[in-house]
Scaffold this motif. Structure first.
Motif, PDB file in Angstrom:
ATOM      1  N   GLU A 105       0.847  -1.055   0.028  1.00 40.19           N
ATOM      2  CA  GLU A 105      -0.179   0.084   0.143  1.00 40.19           C
ATOM      3  C   GLU A 105       0.983   1.241   0.043  1.00 40.19           C
ATOM      4  OE1 GLU A 105      -2.762  -0.298   3.336  1.00 40.19           O
ATOM      5  OE2 GLU A 105      -3.814  -1.626   2.387  1.00 40.19           O
ATOM      6  N   LYS A 106       2.025   1.058   0.897  1.00 32.76           N
ATOM      7  CA  LYS A 106       2.723   2.293   1.093  1.00 32.76           C
ATOM      8  C   LYS A 106       3.410   2.654  -0.477  1.00 32.76           C
ATOM      9  CE  LYS A 106       4.513   1.660   5.814  1.00 32.76           C
ATOM     10  NZ  LYS A 106       5.684   1.515   6.448  1.00 32.76           N
ATOM     11  N   SER A 108       2.447   1.673  -3.132  1.00 35.21           N
ATOM     12  CA  SER A 108       1.441   2.029  -4.305  1.00 35.21           C
ATOM     13  C   SER A 108       1.189   3.553  -4.116  1.00 35.21           C
ATOM     14  CB  SER A 108       0.274   1.337  -4.148  1.00 35.21           C
ATOM     15  OG  SER A 108      -0.935   1.810  -4.693  1.00 35.21           O
ATOM     16  N   GLU A 109       1.125   3.766  -2.884  1.00 42.13           N
ATOM     17  CA  GLU A 109       0.946   5.263  -2.648  1.00 42.13           C
ATOM     18  C   GLU A 109       1.995   6.176  -3.209  1.00 42.13           C
ATOM     19  OE1 GLU A 109       0.278   6.352   1.451  1.00 42.13           O
ATOM     20  OE2 GLU A 109      -1.543   5.081   1.456  1.00 42.13           O
ATOM     21  N   ARG A 110       3.184   5.709  -3.095  1.00 45.61           N
ATOM     22  CA  ARG A 110       4.505   6.486  -3.365  1.00 45.61           C
ATOM     23  C   ARG A 110       4.473   6.444  -5.015  1.00 45.61           C
ATOM     24  NH1 ARG A 110       9.325   4.116  -0.084  1.00 45.61           N
ATOM     25  NH2 ARG A 110       7.970   2.491   0.464  1.00 45.61           N
ATOM     26  N   ASP A 112       1.791   6.412  -7.079  1.00 46.27           N
ATOM     27  CA  ASP A 112       0.739   7.189  -7.325  1.00 46.27           C
ATOM     28  C   ASP A 112       1.385   8.755  -7.318  1.00 46.27           C
ATOM     29  OD1 ASP A 112      -1.195   5.247  -7.677  1.00 46.27           O
ATOM     30  OD2 ASP A 112      -1.963   5.497  -5.879  1.00 46.27           O
ATOM     31  N   HIS A 113       2.162   8.860  -6.174  1.00 44.35           N
ATOM     32  CA  HIS A 113       2.736  10.320  -6.032  1.00 44.35           C
ATOM     33  C   HIS A 113       3.704  10.475  -7.143  1.00 44.35           C
ATOM     34  CE1 HIS A 113       4.146  13.860  -3.904  1.00 44.35           C
ATOM     35  NE2 HIS A 113       5.288  13.444  -4.149  1.00 44.35           N
ATOM     36  N   GLU A 116       1.812  11.108 -10.127  1.00 43.58           N
ATOM     37  CA  GLU A 116       1.244  12.423 -10.436  1.00 43.58           C
ATOM     38  C   GLU A 116       2.327  13.565 -10.694  1.00 43.58           C
ATOM     39  OE1 GLU A 116      -0.540  13.212  -6.456  1.00 43.58           O
ATOM     40  OE2 GLU A 116      -2.108  11.754  -6.847  1.00 43.58           O
TER      41      GLU A 116
END
Lengths: 278, 159
Positions: A105-106, A108-110, A112-113, A116
């Motif tokens: 999850e972490k 994946s968040e990174r 995504d960031h 972006e």
């Protein structure tokens, strides 16, 4: 008649005390019988003793039964490894699964960031850098995800192990003592495993790395987290050399307290935004 | 102001107990057996001046020359400890002190005869007179002269 009466009187005089004692004994026996055969009264008497014993056993349980229990568990585990694995597997499996899910999850968040950022100015900078350096863009994005960061810096006098100055983004242990222990560890390794001309320059532990830069009269220990790469190392080397030349040389000539202040200010100036600089 | 103090002497003379008595800290206890040194810190007040003593409790050796030099270098003061009840810990005292003086010229050294509680006054006097040196007696067990020894050394370091 008078004789018989006299005999009775005599018997009464002689045995009167014994009769009294017999009656008392009979009474006591009756009380005891009552106490033993009546549950409530027996409980009243025994309960405090049992309570004391319970407390005593509770307090002394580890001492009295600990070794036997440990031995018994060890034996049980040795003898029934398959069963133990069967019991523990779902628990450990769940823990590992939870950990991996959390880490994914972490990540994946990174990602995504980073995605972006792809169309932002930051993203364009990565593309241009990748193009100039010939590094694939995905490698640059991944290296960004595990970017190295400076956590702490210690400037330590080489001989004494005294802390000359430090920089940290978080509250650490007593820094004077950490500086002393780092010096001792460094001296121990150098004495035990290397010759006089060789010096300890790295300590790795999990996700952290301590990079040690040795100078003539002091050394600098930099604690970093994340994945150290050549670019970061080069930048760190250059900054440390510059810092040593400009700040430490100047500080050496001042009074002890002035020198410490100057080093602390210098560290903040050089390393406060080190991770953010490009 | 920070000052480095080293505690040296044979194995088992009570160096660690002296530090414990003085500092009441167990920060790096485990390292003493691992790398041969334990570091503690205590702030003392000398004539209104706050001084941080960084005390390096160095694992005991029969000869000072066996102790890594790097642990001793840069020390501002030395506490040399021996055990009054074990002659082997003070038989080579002068030799050991000469070694330290050569390694750390001009650095004040306080010699402490520890475990005073194990001997009579008479026995202690006899041992100390045979050593012909300025020696203070301490007892890590009772705490006698422990604080004073550190303060006396700090004053000597500041002089």
């Amino acid at each position: 008649m008078n004789k018989g009466l006299g005999f009775d009187k005599l018997r009464e005089i002689l045995l009167e005390k014994d009769w009294e004692e017999r009656d008392q004994l009979a009474q006591k026996l009756e009380d005891l019988d009552d106490q033993i055969n009546s549950r409530n009264r027996l409980e009243e008497k025994i309960q405090p003793i049992l309570a004391d014993e319970r407390v005593n056993l509770k307090n002394k349980f580890p001492e009295l039964f600990g070794p036997q229990i440990t031995e018994s568990i060890s034996k049980q585990i040795r003898e029934s490894q398959d069963e133990v694995v069967e019991v523990l597997y779902p628990i450990i499996g769940r823990m590992i699964k939870k950990y991996i899910t959390n880490e994914m999850e972490k990540l994946s968040e990174r990602i995504d960031h980073q995605m972006e950022l792809a169309f932002s100015w930051e993203g364009w900078k990565i593309r241009i850098k990748a193009w100039i350096s010939g590094t694939p863009q995905k490698d640059m994005i991944i290296s960004k995800l595990i970017e190295p960061k400076i956590e702490e810096i210690y400037v330590i006098e080489r001989n004494s192990g005294m802390l000359l100055g430090s920089f940290s983004k978080s509250a650490a242990l007593d820094r004077d003592m950490v500086a002393g222990m780092l010096t001792a560890i460094k001296a121990f390794v150098e004495d035990a495993f290397t010759g006089e001309t060789q010096e300890l320059s790295n300590i790795d532990y999990d996700n952290f790395k301590i990079t040690i830069k040795n100078f003539k009269s002091f050394f600098v220990a930099v604690v970093t987290s994340g994945g150290m790469n050549a670019q970061f190392r080069d930048k760190l080397d250059d900054t440390l050399l510059d810092f040593a030349q400009k700040v430490l040389k100047r500080a050496k000539h001042g009074a002890e307290s002035d020198a410490q202040n100057e080093i602390a200010e210098g560290l903040a100036k050089y390393f406060e935004n080190f991770d953010k600089d490009e | 102001m920070n000052k480095k103090v080293i505690l040296v002497g044979h194995f088992g003379v009570g160096k660690t107990s002296l530090v414990q008595q003085f500092v009441h800290s167990k920060f790096s206890e485990a390292y003493l057996t691992t790398i041969g040194v334990k570091i503690d810190k205590k702030e003392v007040d000398v004539d209104g001046l706050k001084v941080n003593l960084l005390i390096w409790d160095i694992a005991g050796e029969t000869a000072q020359s066996k102790v890594p030099k790097s642990y001793q270098l840069g020390a501002h003061g030395v506490l040399y400890v021996f055990d009054l009840s074990r002659p082997s810990t003070y038989n080579n005292l002068h030799e050991q002190l000469d070694y330290i003086k050569e390694l750390l010229p001009g650095v004040p050294i306080e010699v402490l005869a520890n475990k005073k509680d194990l001997l009579t006054e008479e026995e202690t006097k006899q041992i100390l007179s045979g050593l012909s040196l300025e020696i203070r007696t301490t007892s890590a067990k009772t705490g006698e002269y422990v604080e004073e020894a550190f303060l006396r050394l700090t004053k000597a370091m500041m002089a």
